[in-house]
Design a protein around this motif. Structure first.
Motif, PDB file in Angstrom:
ATOM      1  N   VAL A   1     -93.699 -90.203 -37.459  1.00 36.14           N
ATOM      2  CA  VAL A   1     -93.997 -88.914 -36.437  1.00 36.14           C
ATOM      3  C   VAL A   1     -92.723 -88.855 -35.651  1.00 36.14           C
ATOM      4  N   VAL A   2     -91.832 -89.689 -35.299  1.00 35.30           N
ATOM      5  CA  VAL A   2     -90.682 -89.606 -34.545  1.00 35.30           C
ATOM      6  C   VAL A   2     -89.565 -89.575 -35.308  1.00 35.30           C
ATOM      7  N   ILE A   3     -88.660 -88.593 -35.432  1.00 33.88           N
ATOM      8  CA  ILE A   3     -87.491 -88.428 -36.166  1.00 33.88           C
ATOM      9  C   ILE A   3     -86.557 -89.195 -35.473  1.00 33.88           C
ATOM     10  N   SER A   4     -86.425 -88.921 -33.994  1.00 24.92           N
ATOM     11  CA  SER A   4     -85.048 -89.538 -33.593  1.00 24.92           C
ATOM     12  C   SER A   4     -85.262 -89.443 -31.967  1.00 24.92           C
ATOM     13  N   SER A   5     -84.706 -90.496 -31.245  1.00 22.68           N
ATOM     14  CA  SER A   5     -84.749 -90.934 -29.802  1.00 22.68           C
ATOM     15  C   SER A   5     -83.330 -90.423 -29.282  1.00 22.68           C
ATOM     16  N   ARG A   6     -83.156 -89.644 -28.351  1.00 20.49           N
ATOM     17  CA  ARG A   6     -81.646 -89.188 -28.000  1.00 20.49           C
ATOM     18  C   ARG A   6     -81.561 -89.653 -26.255  1.00 20.49           C
ATOM     19  N   ILE A   7     -80.625 -90.209 -25.875  1.00 23.26           N
ATOM     20  CA  ILE A   7     -80.294 -90.370 -24.409  1.00 23.26           C
ATOM     21  C   ILE A   7     -78.949 -89.681 -24.217  1.00 23.26           C
ATOM     22  N   ARG A   8     -78.784 -88.971 -23.163  1.00 25.72           N
ATOM     23  CA  ARG A   8     -77.641 -88.232 -22.652  1.00 25.72           C
ATOM     24  C   ARG A   8     -77.252 -88.662 -21.343  1.00 25.72           C
ATOM     25  N   LEU A   9     -76.011 -88.669 -21.311  1.00 20.07           N
ATOM     26  CA  LEU A   9     -75.743 -88.878 -19.553  1.00 20.07           C
ATOM     27  C   LEU A   9     -74.736 -87.965 -19.404  1.00 20.07           C
ATOM     28  N   ALA A  10     -74.867 -87.103 -18.363  1.00 15.41           N
ATOM     29  CA  ALA A  10     -73.893 -86.308 -17.870  1.00 15.41           C
ATOM     30  C   ALA A  10     -73.073 -86.946 -16.628  1.00 15.41           C
ATOM     31  N   ARG A  11     -71.686 -86.695 -16.805  1.00 13.90           N
ATOM     32  CA  ARG A  11     -70.780 -87.469 -15.804  1.00 13.90           C
ATOM     33  C   ARG A  11     -69.448 -86.633 -15.801  1.00 13.90           C
ATOM     34  N   ASN A  12     -68.823 -86.633 -14.511  1.00 15.04           N
ATOM     35  CA  ASN A  12     -67.869 -85.744 -14.322  1.00 15.04           C
ATOM     36  C   ASN A  12     -66.688 -86.690 -13.636  1.00 15.04           C
ATOM     37  N   ILE A  13     -65.447 -86.402 -13.521  1.00 21.35           N
ATOM     38  CA  ILE A  13     -64.402 -87.313 -13.094  1.00 21.35           C
ATOM     39  C   ILE A  13     -64.098 -86.849 -11.800  1.00 21.35           C
ATOM     40  N   ALA A  14     -64.057 -87.816 -10.784  1.00 20.96           N
ATOM     41  CA  ALA A  14     -63.651 -87.550  -9.471  1.00 20.96           C
ATOM     42  C   ALA A  14     -62.458 -86.888  -9.202  1.00 20.96           C
ATOM     43  N   GLY A  15     -62.127 -86.033  -8.301  1.00 19.21           N
ATOM     44  CA  GLY A  15     -60.891 -85.596  -8.260  1.00 19.21           C
ATOM     45  C   GLY A  15     -60.188 -84.275  -9.016  1.00 19.21           C
ATOM     46  N   PHE A  16     -61.374 -83.870 -10.004  1.00 17.17           N
ATOM     47  CA  PHE A  16     -61.157 -82.787 -10.896  1.00 17.17           C
ATOM     48  C   PHE A  16     -62.281 -81.716 -10.462  1.00 17.17           C
ATOM     49  N   PRO A  17     -61.844 -80.607 -10.573  1.00 19.91           N
ATOM     50  CA  PRO A  17     -62.955 -79.480 -10.604  1.00 19.91           C
ATOM     51  C   PRO A  17     -63.961 -79.633 -11.489  1.00 19.91           C
ATOM     52  N   PHE A  18     -65.018 -79.261 -11.561  1.00 16.97           N
ATOM     53  CA  PHE A  18     -66.091 -78.914 -12.631  1.00 16.97           C
ATOM     54  C   PHE A  18     -65.532 -77.891 -13.577  1.00 16.97           C
ATOM     55  N   ILE A  19     -65.821 -77.806 -14.807  1.00 10.89           N
ATOM     56  CA  ILE A  19     -65.282 -77.348 -15.875  1.00 10.89           C
ATOM     57  C   ILE A  19     -65.172 -75.655 -15.697  1.00 10.89           C
TER      58      ILE A  19
END
Lengths: 348, 348
Positions: A23-41
């Motif tokens: 029943v389960v094809i796959s499990s996915r975990i994602r983490l969003a991170r940004n670097i201090a001192g730089f503006p968002f993209i």
């Protein structure tokens, strides 16, 4: 390692070797991170984006996260190869279609991938076959810690990790499980799953994430909330819900098996027959037929096709993969012919 | 000879051995006759009907029309067997469904059949494979002469042969040719045939005559007018028109072959695949799939199925035949399963 090494085989997540793989094809975990001192993209200048990539590429390499991890500069990668990575779930459509300095670090087994300069500076992803969230969490948590020692993440004492989109603030965590739910679709009970899941703030989506349609009876369940809960809480909630959906799908498969075997066999064998015989076939039809065949294999009705083969066909008949395999650009009509030929060669 | 001898094989008309068999399934000629001195069936008393049958049965036998010709009293024949004869085009639905004294004389090869007490006292039929009207006419003309020497036909000097329905008065002749026109259907050019044919007073009908839908791309072309023309004139008109339709169908098949081979192959191989794989299949779908497969065989795309096998499946998967083969009554759902099983056994 090169992209061409990827195109003719499937990553670990499609191996069909993980737990609950019926029943389960796959499990996915994602983490969003940004670097201090730089503006968002979205606010960063070209030179700032370039600096972010330079920094992250260097630190990813130095962190020795995984043996054989290689970095791909997506500005130097042609659009077909970028689409290939999307089809393998290694980068997002947004990163593929975007412009400017951006890239992805890829692990050999395609379990770990790290997007640089997508919506956030960093998007860590761990993708594994079957239902194994603890395992995926343990891998990504370690990677996150290792990288976090080398770069300073943008973090706020009250809010947690800061992200470009407010929906990711907090843990920056998205946990998704890709499920194959043909019996619930056939019996029109999939709506029940949608309703139950949305009540507890989980989302159901199609195969390629937000805004995409479910095709071939494949659905992703993922968390919506990233703020005000710990990573463990979020994973715990998924570990509570997904097994119930798995159980439901299995029960309905069994009841189809006992109560309308002939109709079920007919659907499965005809799907198999079409895949074996078609000379022209769209990717959507392929997905639907493979879905029926996959269920047939999992129910023991079809015994001469390994699930691995089905998963491979599933991956390798997508547009970019087909074109890589054929070694040339193909228009839609040519792809439908090449796809049918590829499938016939694989399963006849 | 008994009905059970019929059920497991196909008559000569389905052998696929006649001329132009890639497009023409069969040629049929029928003559309507009544016996002088007896009222038409619709006006006849039960005892008069009985006398007519007794007389005709005796004279048919004495005329020695064909070696092995046997007479079947349809009042003693159960409804399944009567339906079997309809499916073989040996008797009409009307005769099968009717009541009272009635019967049919059947030749061994199922080329000749003579219905007694259908709409008219006598309906002679000659049915042959492929396009061979002269041959069919020569057989039926001889039978008509031989019988005409033993019984007095109702005949009027000006009008010709008298029949229950005015549309048959005159020659009492109906000439029909059953055609397989898949390419004209696919390319939506079949309407052109309808228009052209109706302008010259010929009719286009479905597989089982008047009032039936064409299924599986099979059509009958037949004459409408029986009065004011000689038998030879009517047959001549058919011999003029049918070859043009055959030519048209062949040209369109060839143009499909050269201009959209992939699409054509796809349709044909998928049809073949469905027939090989289905576990549940309706007679209508069977007909449509067999139609595509038959075209594929005639175009040399499929080489491992003889046309004879296709024709046999076509005949033997009809409801009464299936039930005879299974040796028991089957409801619609059971027939769809039995049909799929039968087909798989024949072509796998």
């Amino acid at each position: 390692m090169q992209i061409s090494d990827l195109s003719s085989q499937a990553g670990e997540w499609l191996s069909g070797s993980g737990p609950e793989t019926d029943v389960v094809i796959s499990s996915r975990i994602r983490l969003a991170r940004n670097i201090a001192g730089f503006p968002f993209i979205s606010k960063a200048s070209e030179s700032q984006r370039a600096q972010v990539q330079l920094l992250l590429r260097k630190e990813i390499s130095r962190a020795r996260l995984e043996k054989g991890l290689f970095y791909l500069d997506l500005q130097d990668t042609d659009s077909l190869d970028r689409l290939l990575l999307v089809e393998r779930h290694l980068i997002s459509h947004e990163l593929a279609r975007g412009s400017g300095d951006r890239g992805v670090a890829l692990g050999r087994q395609e379990i770990l991938s790290i997007m640089v300069n997508e919506e956030d500076h960093l998007r860590l992803q761990v993708l594994q076959s079957g239902f194994q969230l603890d395992q995926a969490w343990s891998v990504i948590n370690k990677v996150d810690d290792m990288l976090g020692k080398r770069v300073e993440y943008a973090f706020h004492g009250d809010l947690g990790y800061l992200t470009a989109c407010p929906t990711n603030v907090g843990t920056g965590l998205r946990v998704s499980v890709m499920l194959h739910l043909p019996a619930l679709v056939i019996t029109k009970q999939i709506e029940k799953v949608f309703r139950a899941v949305s009540k507890i703030n989980l989302a159901v989506r199609g195969l390629y994430g937000e805004g995409t349609q479910a095709s071939g009876d494949f659905y992703q369940i993922s968390n919506q909330v990233t703020l005000g809960q710990s990573e463990e809480d979020i994973i715990y909630a998924m570990k509570e819900v997904v097994p119930q959906v798995i159980k439901f799908e299995r029960e309905v498969r069994q009841s189809l098996f006992t109560q309308s075997l002939k109709g079920l066999e007919d659907r499965i064998w005809r799907a198999y027959g079409q895949l074996k015989c078609a000379r022209v076939i769209s990717s959507e039809e392929t997905m639907n037929l493979l879905s029926s065949l996959r269920m047939g294999v999992n129910l023991g009705i079809v015994t001469d096709v390994p699930v691995t083969t089905i998963n491979e066909i599933f991956l390798l008949t997508q547009p970019a993969h087909l074109q890589k395999l054929e070694g040339r650009k193909l228009d839609g009509g040519e792809r439908d012919v090449a796809r049918a030929t590829f499938i016939r060669n694989r399963i006849n």
